[in-house]
Design a protein around this motif. Sequence first.
Motif, PDB file in Angstrom:
ATOM      1  N   UNK A 207      37.873 -34.195  11.234  1.00 30.40           N
ATOM      2  CA  UNK A 207      36.565 -33.971  10.596  1.00 30.40           C
ATOM      3  C   UNK A 207      35.553 -34.994  11.079  1.00 30.40           C
ATOM      4  N   UNK A 208      34.323 -34.580  11.035  1.00 34.07           N
ATOM      5  CA  UNK A 208      33.206 -35.489  11.295  1.00 34.07           C
ATOM      6  C   UNK A 208      32.235 -35.334  10.130  1.00 34.07           C
ATOM      7  N   UNK A 209      31.998 -36.437   9.441  1.00 31.79           N
ATOM      8  CA  UNK A 209      31.164 -36.372   8.237  1.00 31.79           C
ATOM      9  C   UNK A 209      29.924 -37.245   8.387  1.00 31.79           C
ATOM     10  N   UNK A 210      28.860 -36.753   7.829  1.00 29.43           N
ATOM     11  CA  UNK A 210      27.642 -37.559   7.690  1.00 29.43           C
ATOM     12  C   UNK A 210      27.460 -37.785   6.193  1.00 29.43           C
ATOM     13  N   UNK A 211      27.470 -39.036   5.806  1.00 28.05           N
ATOM     14  CA  UNK A 211      27.325 -39.353   4.385  1.00 28.05           C
ATOM     15  C   UNK A 211      26.057 -40.178   4.183  1.00 28.05           C
ATOM     16  N   UNK A 212      25.361 -39.896   3.134  1.00 29.84           N
ATOM     17  CA  UNK A 212      24.135 -40.645   2.851  1.00 29.84           C
ATOM     18  C   UNK A 212      24.002 -40.861   1.356  1.00 29.84           C
ATOM     19  N   UNK A 213      23.400 -41.975   1.001  1.00 26.27           N
ATOM     20  CA  UNK A 213      23.189 -42.259  -0.413  1.00 26.27           C
ATOM     21  C   UNK A 213      21.848 -42.925  -0.629  1.00 26.27           C
ATOM     22  N   UNK A 214      21.157 -42.496  -1.668  1.00 28.74           N
ATOM     23  CA  UNK A 214      19.926 -43.156  -2.082  1.00 28.74           C
ATOM     24  C   UNK A 214      20.230 -43.728  -3.467  1.00 28.74           C
ATOM     25  N   UNK A 215      20.500 -45.015  -3.481  1.00 30.22           N
ATOM     26  CA  UNK A 215      21.122 -45.611  -4.660  1.00 30.22           C
ATOM     27  C   UNK A 215      20.156 -46.532  -5.404  1.00 30.22           C
ATOM     28  N   UNK A 216      20.097 -46.297  -6.690  1.00 30.57           N
ATOM     29  CA  UNK A 216      19.230 -47.126  -7.535  1.00 30.57           C
ATOM     30  C   UNK A 216      19.957 -48.444  -7.804  1.00 30.57           C
ATOM     31  N   UNK A 217      19.318 -49.558  -7.383  1.00 29.86           N
ATOM     32  CA  UNK A 217      19.945 -50.865  -7.604  1.00 29.86           C
ATOM     33  C   UNK A 217      19.332 -51.595  -8.792  1.00 29.86           C
ATOM     34  N   UNK A 218      18.085 -51.306  -9.070  1.00 31.72           N
ATOM     35  CA  UNK A 218      17.435 -51.965 -10.217  1.00 31.72           C
ATOM     36  C   UNK A 218      16.131 -51.240 -10.517  1.00 31.72           C
ATOM     37  N   UNK A 219      15.927 -50.954 -11.792  1.00 30.55           N
ATOM     38  CA  UNK A 219      14.660 -50.364 -12.203  1.00 30.55           C
ATOM     39  C   UNK A 219      13.744 -51.483 -12.650  1.00 30.55           C
ATOM     40  N   UNK A 220      12.608 -51.616 -11.980  1.00 24.55           N
ATOM     41  CA  UNK A 220      11.627 -52.633 -12.342  1.00 24.55           C
ATOM     42  C   UNK A 220      10.382 -51.972 -12.909  1.00 24.55           C
TER      43      UNK A 220
END
Lengths: 458, 273
Positions: A207-220
Amino acid sequence: MAINSLKRLALLGSVAIGLALPARAQDSGPLLDLLVKKGIVNDQEAEDIRAALVKDFAANTSAGKLNLSPALTEFALSGDMRLREQFETQRTIAVPGTASVANERERVRLRFRLNGDLKLQSGWGAGFSLQTAQNADSANQTLDNIGTNYGIYLARAYVSYQPSLNWFFTGGKFKNPFFTTDLVWDADINPQGFAETHTTFLNGKDTFEVRAGQLVMKDNAEAIAAGAAPTTGVDAWLFDQQLVYTKWFGAENLSDVLFAPGFMFYNASTITSQVSGTNKEQAYNGSTKYLKIVTLPGEVNFANIYGTGTQLKTYWDFTYNTAANDRAHQSVANGGYGLPATTNKGAMSWLVGLGYGYGQGKNKGDYSLKADYRQTGISALDPNITDSDFAFNRLNQKGYKFSGSYNLTDFASLTVTYFITSRLNDSINTKAPALAADPTLSDLNSTNTLQVDLNVKF
Amino acid sequence: MKKSILFALAALAATGVAHAQKLVIKGSDTLGAKLVPTLAEEYKAKHPGVSFEIAAEGSTTGISAIIDGTAQIGMSSRRAKPTEMSAAQAKGVNMKPTIVAYDGIGIIVNEKCPVAKLTKRQIEQIFAGDITDWSAVGGPAGPISIYTRNTSSGTYSDFKDLAMNKRDYAPSSQKMAGNEQIAAEVAKNVNGIGYVGLAYITDPGIKAVAVDVEGVALLPSKKTVLDKTYPYARPTFYYTNGEPTGEAAKFLEFTLSDEGQAIASKIGFVPLK
């Protein structure tokens, strides 16, 4: 109209025996249909048997009393309970001319987790995990005051959508979607935000996978009340993307190889108020923009090389922060902890490990042994997400992690883990008289941690 | 004297009650829209002292009425679920199903639609929303409009079990209160598709589509339902609390009699024999 009692009893018995379990009364349809088709019973007799089986199912099984949504296709309930005895020593960096202080502690800790993962129709899913302890990087609850009970917290809550075998989307707070080691991500942390995976199926199982994440680290807070001091608050986001290639070879000898190069970076923002407090990065506005990290984890697995069921694994991770110069200046020099111009800025971290085991840790007698060595440059990683057990989150450390696990039963195992670390670059945190305090990012000279765990899974 | 008058009044009242039997029947629209009212009329003609209260609002309401004790007969086009059985047992109710007739769920389209047959797979894909245009199944281009029963209907859940591999309906599907409403909407919409009981497949403006089963095109009929070759055939039920007694038992007996079954056949259901 009424079915003959003896015939009914015999049929009920034979259907029930055929099904082995009354709980499977719902499966009796095809068998009853066959009996009707062969003329052994008529439709009404079959209906009476079906109703009797369903009544039995409803009355005598827990499942029969559950009223689950018709949209639900699978509901997996799982969890585990871990009892840990932990011995730890943290040696601080001594002011020149004085002895180092060794802070020692012994703790009995428990970790309880309850997971619910639901598969819904049309590729949708949802789930949750409840666990002890509020800190994201450890579900451990230290046995403290006899007068205190402990809280349960929501560690995961997510929705997912898989429109096809190739695409998978998830949002909320979910299991880490990336291939990683605990050099970069603490295994206890469940990232939050959004993640996407696209899988391309190559020859065979490759398999060949493309993984991506837009991750909330802190709400200011983006704005504050009129009249107050102006703020430049911007939510902190981590953007992580990774290419994962898995090549399968066979069931014996060289089994598979996995490479997962990636790149993670933040927007320009601030991570403050971390739950774990002072052993995290001391935040300031814009600090996160100096984390632009190339990651290169991978592993090679060998199977059945010393007999059926044996496994040998080599694994590694490597990171390089392309903004390390700025990071070092901001993270360490900020506040008067100046680095000499010639000092290595700690842009790189790496880990190599070797594991050997028998079985998958799911059967009595399975065992595994692992050892790895790592170095963590002071600017190479985000200390908010690294393994909290290795040098207590501090960077600028090098050291070993050893662990061994043995399955006492199919569901219970005994695990012993030992960490030993020491300072990587002695020119950082010299405790020179001009420096008023340690930067908490790297304020330990050495650490030792021994953990003895009894795990029970259900 | 006063006691004598009271006794006489009580006796009169008791006589009146005995003569004014009321049978409450609730549940399936499939059974309750045509068949049971017709049976009730015939039954009343033979038993003038009996009155009926018939509410056809879906099988779920019929099963609930038996559990709650608010009806003597619950009409249902589906079997009771385990949770309903469990709820009944908790209240001391013994759910007893009796098959009263067979039915076939017909797939209907507008009479102007040129599509004459569909495979089981295509039917599943259409109702689940995988196929959204008639051109994908041999018809002229045009968006498919799906009409289904509402969620309290036994036909709604039966169709999911029989035709859709228990998948959920397409989000765009429109939920109708009864068979007649579905037939009427499909008759008005040249792109419409829906399903109705056998008794409704000859309604004006619509036509039944044959179901292709391993190369054999099958239309719902008394023959294909009775020999169980039509894939979307099902029994229909009266649910009672244990073996029925009194007027409910008599009405059930009438329903299963040759006369009752002839009425079922005339209306479009498939009789038991």
